[in-house]
Design an enzyme around this catalytic site. Structure first.
Site, PDB file in Angstrom:
ATOM      1  N   SER B   5      60.005  45.741  24.791  1.00 59.96           N
ATOM      2  CA  SER B   5      59.522  44.443  25.274  1.00 59.96           C
ATOM      3  C   SER B   5      60.671  43.732  25.970  1.00 59.96           C
ATOM      4  CB  SER B   5      58.971  43.645  24.089  1.00 59.96           C
ATOM      5  OG  SER B   5      58.529  42.399  24.505  1.00 59.96           O
ATOM      6  N   HIS B  32      56.032  45.750  27.470  1.00 60.36           N
ATOM      7  CA  HIS B  32      55.372  44.451  27.632  1.00 60.36           C
ATOM      8  C   HIS B  32      55.773  43.801  28.951  1.00 60.36           C
ATOM      9  CE1 HIS B  32      55.123  44.030  22.949  1.00 60.36           C
ATOM     10  NE2 HIS B  32      54.258  44.887  23.438  1.00 60.36           N
ATOM     11  N   ASP B 125      55.575  43.802  17.523  1.00 65.66           N
ATOM     12  CA  ASP B 125      54.643  44.850  17.942  1.00 65.66           C
ATOM     13  C   ASP B 125      55.345  46.201  17.900  1.00 65.66           C
ATOM     14  OD1 ASP B 125      52.383  46.109  18.996  1.00 65.66           O
ATOM     15  OD2 ASP B 125      53.014  45.771  21.064  1.00 65.66           O
TER      16      ASP B 125
END
Lengths: 284, 183
Positions: B5, B32, B125
């Site tokens: 991310s 992401h 996540d």
């Protein structure tokens, strides 16, 4: 985290799908397995049943529980004017061609909570076609259909949706079409005047209407290849010759033989027309 | 199978560059960093990788020797028949694509034949997905949080899933090359 025994889970999942089909008439047997498995696991977690088998037990013995399950397994909320270039293309390329039909039937298949229904109604209103249109908005989830009819959405989404609307070529301000109260917006119910909401299951039900345009975005991604093909055939048989089909922006048609019955109007935006010469059942 | 991310681009570029062709295994990346609507990540990473970089295509098979990227705005899943599937289910930890969703489905599809790599990121996540990969017999590789631009994600992965290897970024690609060639 709970340990998962894959072989055991497969058996449980199969029994769950069978219970849903035999007891309640909902057939998830041809859904894409990975997403289905994930959603069923989520149901197990949400309802604290521990196992899929226990979930199946509730499904069989509690008459109302099926609606909770259907809610958990159905395609979730969307956005208004999601993928603005698609709505711009509908406005600029498809609607002018649709205008040649005196009456225009539009089938929004798998309308979920209705965001695209209202987006479409706004588009038709602004292009002066709405009075000639009938929109059939269908879904197999009764709770989603109720939400779609109400047209009430969280206000926090409105800003992004307004941006989408303008990028899609909107002529006014999206705020002209809703009233805001507390944390919610409610879409102008006049936009619903030519919309019929109806329960229809793409998996088990037949052709719904004769349509000039079918919209079904990001629904077929949940179907395994044979079911995707069958539903595309359903759309072909619903569409008049030269009628339009609009799918989700990244859906693949390459594995569906029925895809050959459509010609791309804009392949990148997944907008197609039903071929004039197709032979669905050897007829035409 | 790589998840990242915040700071992920900076980490992906050298990592992907160090993967040496021909690679007999597929590489799948869930970042992401991809904003919905833009298709910029593929050309950006393609300039740095020696293997071909492509967006993972709905329904198409996973291919060895290719770096597949998760599409912006959709969850990416792997079916047991090793084809890609998409979903528009709710975001997970505010992310779609979500690393958890990809890793969990990949663990089901590949079992012990899978390595999950968690890089820099500012979100939890991926931690649960990495745990599932280990549970299914797969390998967990986590970037050393001290070496990561954003340590939250690798730290969450270590806390929830643990790791078979916790390494600085520079040592992850050599490990992947070695794993791929002796697999």
């Amino acid at each position: 985290m709970d340990r998962i025994d894959p072989a055991l889970e497969d058996i449980e999942l199969e029994l769950f799908v069978r219970a849903l089909r035999q007891r309640h008439g909902y057939d998830f047997g041809h859904y894409a397995p990975a997403s289905l498995r994930r959603r069923v696991r989520q149901l197990v977690q949400t309802h604290g049943t521990g196992t899929i088998s226990a979930l199946t037990g509730r499904l069989l013995h509690e008459p109302e529980f099926v609606f909770t399950v259907i809610e958990g397994l159905s395609v979730p909320v969307s956005d208004m004017f999601r993928d603005p270039p698609v709505f711009r293309a509908l406005r600029e390329q498809v609607l002018p061609l649709l205008a040649s039909w005196p009456r225009i039937n539009i089938w929004q298949a798998g309308c979920a909570s209705g965001q695209e229904v209202y987006s479409l109604a706004i588009l038709l209103e602004e292009e002066g076609l709405y009075e000639r249109c009938q929109i059939y908005a269908t879904d197999f989830n009764p709770a989603a259909l109720r939400r779609a009819q109400e047209g009430i959405y969280p206000a926090r989404a409105a800003q992004a949706w307004s941006r989408n609307y303008l990028e899609a070529g909107g002529r006014h301000s999206l705020a002209d079409y809703y009233s805001a109260r507390y944390e919610f917006i409610k879409l102008d119910q006049r936009l619903r005047r030519n919309v019929s909401f109806a329960n229809h299951n793409l998996v088990t039900d037949k052709v719904f209407c004769e349509a000039q345009l079918v919209l079904c975005r990001n629904v077929l991604i949940y179907f395994a290849n044979p079911l995707q093909d069958r539903v595309l055939g359903l759309f072909r048989d619903s569409l008049v010759r030269g009628g339009f089909l609009c799918l989700g922006l990244r859906e693949s048609l390459e594995f569906a033989p029925s895809g050959a019955d459509f010609t791309a109007l804009d392949a990148n935006l997944r907008i197609y027309r039903r071929n004039v010469f197709t032979a669905p059942d050897g007829k035409a | 199978m790589i998840g990242c991310s915040a700071g992920g681009l900076g980490a992906l570029k050298p990592l992907l560059r160090a993967l040496t062709p021909p690679l007999p295994l597929p590489v799948i990346v869930c970042s992401h960093s991809a904003e919905p609507g833009t298709g910029l990540l593929v050309p950006l990473l393609a300039r740095h990788a020696r293997l071909p970089v492509r967006e993972a295509r709905e329904r198409w098979p996973v291919e060895a020797g290719i770096i597949h990227l998760a599409p912006p705005g959709y969850h990416l899943l792997i079916e047991r028949d090793r084809c890609f599937a998409y979903s528009v289910d709710e975001p997970v930890h505010y992310s779609r694509p979500s690393i958890d969703v990809l890793f969990e489905s990949a663990a089901d599809a590949y079992g012990a034949g899978l390595a999950g790599v968690m890089l820099t990121g500012a979100s939890p996540d991926g931690a649960q997905g990495l745990a599932r990969i280990r549970q299914a017999g797969g390998l967990a590789i986590v970037q050393d949080p001290a070496d990561a631009l954003a340590p939250t994600m690798p730290q969450a992965a270590l806390d929830q899933a643990g790791a078979d290897h916790c390494l600085p970024l520079a040592r992850i690609a050599p490990l992947l090359n070695e794993l791929a060639h002796c697999a």
